[in-house]
Design an enzyme around this catalytic site. Structure first.
Site, mmCIF file in Angstrom:
data_model
loop_
_atom_site.group_PDB
_atom_site.id
_atom_site.type_symbol
_atom_site.label_atom_id
_atom_site.label_comp_id
_atom_site.label_asym_id
_atom_site.label_seq_id
_atom_site.Cartn_x
_atom_site.Cartn_y
_atom_site.Cartn_z
ATOM 1 N N SER A 53 1.873 3.695 -2.527
ATOM 2 C CA SER A 53 2.353 4.682 -3.152
ATOM 3 C C SER A 53 3.695 5.162 -2.006
ATOM 4 C CB SER A 53 1.897 5.979 -3.571
ATOM 5 O OG SER A 53 1.359 6.143 -2.916
ATOM 6 N N LYS A 121 -7.607 -1.218 0.292
ATOM 7 C CA LYS A 121 -7.795 -0.770 -0.768
ATOM 8 C C LYS A 121 -7.445 -1.959 -1.598
ATOM 9 C CE LYS A 121 -6.306 2.976 -3.407
ATOM 10 N NZ LYS A 121 -5.537 2.037 -4.621
ATOM 11 N N GLU A 190 -7.857 4.992 -12.072
ATOM 12 C CA GLU A 190 -6.469 5.393 -12.602
ATOM 13 C C GLU A 190 -6.060 4.905 -14.075
ATOM 14 O OE1 GLU A 190 -3.026 3.978 -9.619
ATOM 15 O OE2 GLU A 190 -1.930 5.233 -11.160
HETATM 16 O O1 KIV Z 1 -0.849 4.412 -4.162
HETATM 17 C C1 KIV Z 1 -1.291 4.758 -4.732
HETATM 18 O O2 KIV Z 1 -0.789 6.976 -4.342
HETATM 19 C C2 KIV Z 1 -2.858 5.040 -4.725
HETATM 20 C C3 KIV Z 1 -3.060 5.814 -5.342
HETATM 21 C C4 KIV Z 1 -2.332 6.633 -6.781
HETATM 22 C C5 KIV Z 1 -4.861 5.695 -6.187
HETATM 23 O O3 KIV Z 1 -3.064 4.128 -5.219
#
Ligand code: KIV
Length: 272
Positions: A53, A121, A190
């Site tokens: 993000s 992740k 999500e």
């Molecule tokens: O990139 C991010 O901020 C995320 C969250 C919304 C879980 O993957």
């Protein structure tokens, strides 16, 4: 003279497992730099996610797709330097793992080596299983991410709630089990219905971390800019905004501008 250094108990993937077992909820927030990471760590957050993000909230892109592996590593390194206690998870950015498991492993190793973070992740279920196994096999903890997966925005075409339909909900449940079997230590859920998130959370032995997935996940995550009200245009139903930092910053900076213009700043006591 001897100095007494306070021992800080680090959060590990084992700690999270124990938290799930004891029913203690897990708190997670995104961060992208040293200063905010230091504040969040001191405030008692359990996990910091260096999210892709950053592509939106730091770089101003419309989607998470443009951010590169090297840019993620830059943000992750800064976060690592601000943290004593939290577990740090770094998003594998779009294009750094989807091709095959060898590339996924190489990208994960680069993140771990160059940033000093603790885990990675990635988004996706069945299609990501080979990569999860490969990365976990190399000793790198992996967090999964199901439901709304922003890196696939052009496939879905919208950011609406996912898995309302039975077939998609069934696939999500299968994917969650597959990710657990492949060795993920936790899974982000999500923007899915709360009942589905509850069922998935109950069926897994690893923790689920929800964002727009109701109160029965094992933990919650929010993007720092949303939680702190830095980005005030984004107002989804799932968001609780704890501050209106945008307004507070605007007031402070307006005052600074006025003080400079009126020659009130700096005054004598602020000068040498
Ligand atoms: O990139 C991010 O901020 C995320 C969250 C919304 C879980 O993957």
């Amino acid at each position: 003279m001897s100095s007494v250094k306070k021992e800080i108990k680090r959060i590990t993937t084992n700690t999270l497992q124990k938290m799930k077992a004891s029913g203690e909820k897990i708190s997670m927030i995104t961060a992208y730099d040293f200063s905010f990471a230091k504040i969040f760590d001191g405030a008692g957050i359990d996990i910091i996610l260096v999210g892709d993000s950053a592509s939106n909230v730091i770089a101003g892109h419309e989607t998470t797709l443009p951010i590169t592996l090297d840019q993620m590593i830059y943000h992750a390194g800064a976060v690592v330097r601000g943290v004593d206690r939290c577990l740090i998870v770094v998003d594998l950015p779009f294009g750094s793992y989807q091709s095959n498991s060898e590339i996924a492993l190489a990208s994960s190793i680069k993140i771990m080596k160059e940033s000093g973070a603790h885990s990675v992740k990635l988004e996706g279920g069945e299609e990501a299983i080979d990569s999860v196994k490969k990365i976990v096999g190399a000793g790198i903890p992996v967090m999964g991410h199901l439901g709304l997966t922003p890196q696939s925005i052009y496939k879905f075409g919208t950011y609406i709630v996912r898995a309302r339909e039975n077939s998609e909900a069934e696939k999500l449940k299968r994917d969650a089990l597959l990710l657990q079997e492949a060795g993920c230590f936790a899974i982000v859920l999500e923007k899915i219905p709360a009942d589905l998130a509850k069922e998935v959370s109950k069926s897994l032995s690893i923790p689920t971390i929800g964002i727009g997935a109701g109160g029965d996940c094992d933990g919650q995550v929010l993007v720092m800019h949303d939680l702190l009200g830095i980005n005030t245009e984004f107002k989804p139903r799932f968001l609780r905004q704890y501050l209106n930092l945008s307004e507070q910053i605007t007031t402070a900076v307006k005052q600074y501008v006025a003080d400079v213009k009126s020659n009130d700043f700096p005054n004598k006591s602020e000068s040498y």
